[in-house]
Design a protein around this motif. Structure first.
Motif, PDB file in Angstrom:
ATOM      1  N   GLU A   1       0.911  -1.309  -0.067  1.00 34.39           N
ATOM      2  CA  GLU A   1      -0.031  -0.011   0.011  1.00 34.39           C
ATOM      3  C   GLU A   1       1.038   1.318  -0.051  1.00 34.39           C
ATOM      4  OE1 GLU A   1      -2.431   2.752   3.190  1.00 34.39           O
ATOM      5  OE2 GLU A   1      -2.682   0.534   3.373  1.00 34.39           O
TER       6      GLU A   1
ATOM      7  N   THR B   1      -2.627   7.538   1.623  1.00 35.13           N
ATOM      8  CA  THR B   1      -2.855   8.057   2.809  1.00 35.13           C
ATOM      9  C   THR B   1      -4.544   8.450   2.872  1.00 35.13           C
ATOM     10  OG1 THR B   1      -2.302   9.974   4.245  1.00 35.13           O
ATOM     11  CG2 THR B   1      -2.296  10.507   1.852  1.00 35.13           C
TER      12      THR B   1
ATOM     13  N   VAL C   1      -8.310   8.324   3.293  1.00 32.93           N
ATOM     14  CA  VAL C   1      -9.442   7.530   3.850  1.00 32.93           C
ATOM     15  C   VAL C   1      -9.654   6.200   2.883  1.00 32.93           C
ATOM     16  CG1 VAL C   1     -11.765   7.129   4.613  1.00 32.93           C
ATOM     17  CG2 VAL C   1     -10.499   9.189   4.979  1.00 32.93           C
TER      18      VAL C   1
ATOM     19  N   PRO D   1      -6.303   3.521   2.092  1.00 33.91           N
ATOM     20  CA  PRO D   1      -6.176   2.841   3.274  1.00 33.91           C
ATOM     21  C   PRO D   1      -7.164   1.971   3.957  1.00 33.91           C
ATOM     22  CG  PRO D   1      -5.382   4.926   3.269  1.00 33.91           C
ATOM     23  CD  PRO D   1      -6.292   4.928   2.054  1.00 33.91           C
ATOM     24  N   ALA D   2      -8.650   2.418   3.583  1.00 36.22           N
ATOM     25  CA  ALA D   2      -9.687   1.612   4.145  1.00 36.22           C
ATOM     26  C   ALA D   2      -9.678   0.191   3.277  1.00 36.22           C
ATOM     27  CB  ALA D   2     -10.961   2.293   3.965  1.00 36.22           C
ATOM     28  N   CYS D   3      -9.549   0.285   2.122  1.00 35.52           N
ATOM     29  CA  CYS D   3      -9.484  -0.799   1.046  1.00 35.52           C
ATOM     30  C   CYS D   3      -8.430  -1.885   1.789  1.00 35.52           C
ATOM     31  CB  CYS D   3      -9.299  -0.419  -0.342  1.00 35.52           C
ATOM     32  SG  CYS D   3      -8.827  -1.832  -1.554  1.00 35.52           S
TER      33      CYS D   3
ATOM     34  N   ARG E   1      -7.042  -2.080   4.580  1.00 31.13           N
ATOM     35  CA  ARG E   1      -7.264  -2.543   6.051  1.00 31.13           C
ATOM     36  C   ARG E   1      -8.270  -3.753   5.731  1.00 31.13           C
ATOM     37  NH1 ARG E   1      -9.364  -0.897  11.283  1.00 31.13           N
ATOM     38  NH2 ARG E   1     -10.076  -3.005  12.163  1.00 31.13           N
TER      39      ARG E   1
ATOM     40  N   LYS F   1       2.222  -1.192   4.579  1.00 27.12           N
ATOM     41  CA  LYS F   1       1.925   0.284   4.323  1.00 27.12           C
ATOM     42  C   LYS F   1       3.261   1.019   4.157  1.00 27.12           C
ATOM     43  CE  LYS F   1      -0.293   4.367   5.854  1.00 27.12           C
ATOM     44  NZ  LYS F   1      -1.361   4.572   4.992  1.00 27.12           N
TER      45      LYS F   1
ATOM     46  N   TRP G   1      -1.730  11.382   8.305  1.00 27.97           N
ATOM     47  CA  TRP G   1      -2.723  10.998   9.173  1.00 27.97           C
ATOM     48  C   TRP G   1      -2.353  10.943  10.447  1.00 27.97           C
ATOM     49  CZ3 TRP G   1      -8.369   9.784   8.884  1.00 27.97           C
ATOM     50  CH2 TRP G   1      -8.998  10.684   7.765  1.00 27.97           C
TER      51      TRP G   1
ATOM     52  N   ILE H   1      -7.887   3.721  12.764  1.00 28.28           N
ATOM     53  CA  ILE H   1      -9.110   3.019  12.067  1.00 28.28           C
ATOM     54  C   ILE H   1      -8.932   2.414  10.773  1.00 28.28           C
ATOM     55  CG2 ILE H   1     -11.380   3.482  11.106  1.00 28.28           C
ATOM     56  CD1 ILE H   1     -11.711   5.567  13.680  1.00 28.28           C
ATOM     57  N   TYR H   2      -7.972   3.216  10.026  1.00 26.78           N
ATOM     58  CA  TYR H   2      -7.434   2.865   8.507  1.00 26.78           C
ATOM     59  C   TYR H   2      -6.456   1.993   8.500  1.00 26.78           C
ATOM     60  CZ  TYR H   2     -11.218   6.391   8.063  1.00 26.78           C
ATOM     61  OH  TYR H   2     -12.397   7.043   8.129  1.00 26.78           O
ATOM     62  N   ASN H   3      -5.647   1.914   9.662  1.00 25.65           N
ATOM     63  CA  ASN H   3      -4.466   1.313   9.339  1.00 25.65           C
ATOM     64  C   ASN H   3      -4.097   0.182  10.440  1.00 25.65           C
ATOM     65  OD1 ASN H   3      -3.064   3.180   7.131  1.00 25.65           O
ATOM     66  ND2 ASN H   3      -3.645   4.679   8.582  1.00 25.65           N
TER      67      ASN H   3
END
Length: 130
Positions: free
Chosen positions: A12, A15, A17, A20-22, A24, A35, A44, A66-68
């Motif tokens: 990855e 940065t 949302v 990074p959410a994908c 995660r 990452k 972030w 939350i995202y990482n």
């Protein structure tokens, strides 16, 4: 219990949302996610630490976590020859590449899809853009 994406390696470069959410979610499904952050870290990491009054410590930043969470993190200077070489080595070991880096920036770094598709033909190259 083995998860559906066990054995899948994700690289990855992202940065904020969406991307990074994908990654995660891929991690939650069992993928190993690495990452890549710049030498100063993902921007972030600082978000929420500067809220006034201070709410979170240096060790607890849910806006970043939350995202990482569930990812391995490595700092690489992609603008240096050594950093680019290290990144391409990681890319060669990955099954999936997830990024939200602008296409022009990827091109300047020499890691746009057109630059790497012949070298890494089995790589799933995913760009998440708004």
């Amino acid at each position: 219990m083995e998860k559906p994406l066990s054995g899948v390696k994700v690289l990855e470069l992202a940065t904020f949302v969406a991307a990074p959410a994908c990654a995660r979610l891929l991690s939650d499904l069992g993928a190993e996610v690495i990452k890549v952050e710049p030498p100063k870290g993902d921007v972030w990491r600082e978000t929420a630490k500067n809220y006034q009054p201070p709410v979170f410590s240096d060790d607890a930043n849910p806006v970043f976590d939350i995202y990482n969470s569930g990812k391995k993190h490595v700092s690489i200077n992609l603008k240096s020859p050594e950093g680019k070489e290290m990144f391409l080595k990681l890319m060669g070991e990955a099954d999936v590449f997830v990024t939200n880096t602008r296409p022009a920036a990827l091109k300047r770094l020499g890691i746009a899809y057109e630059d790497v598709k012949e070298r890494f033909p089995g790589l799933v190259y995913a760009i998440v853009l708004g």
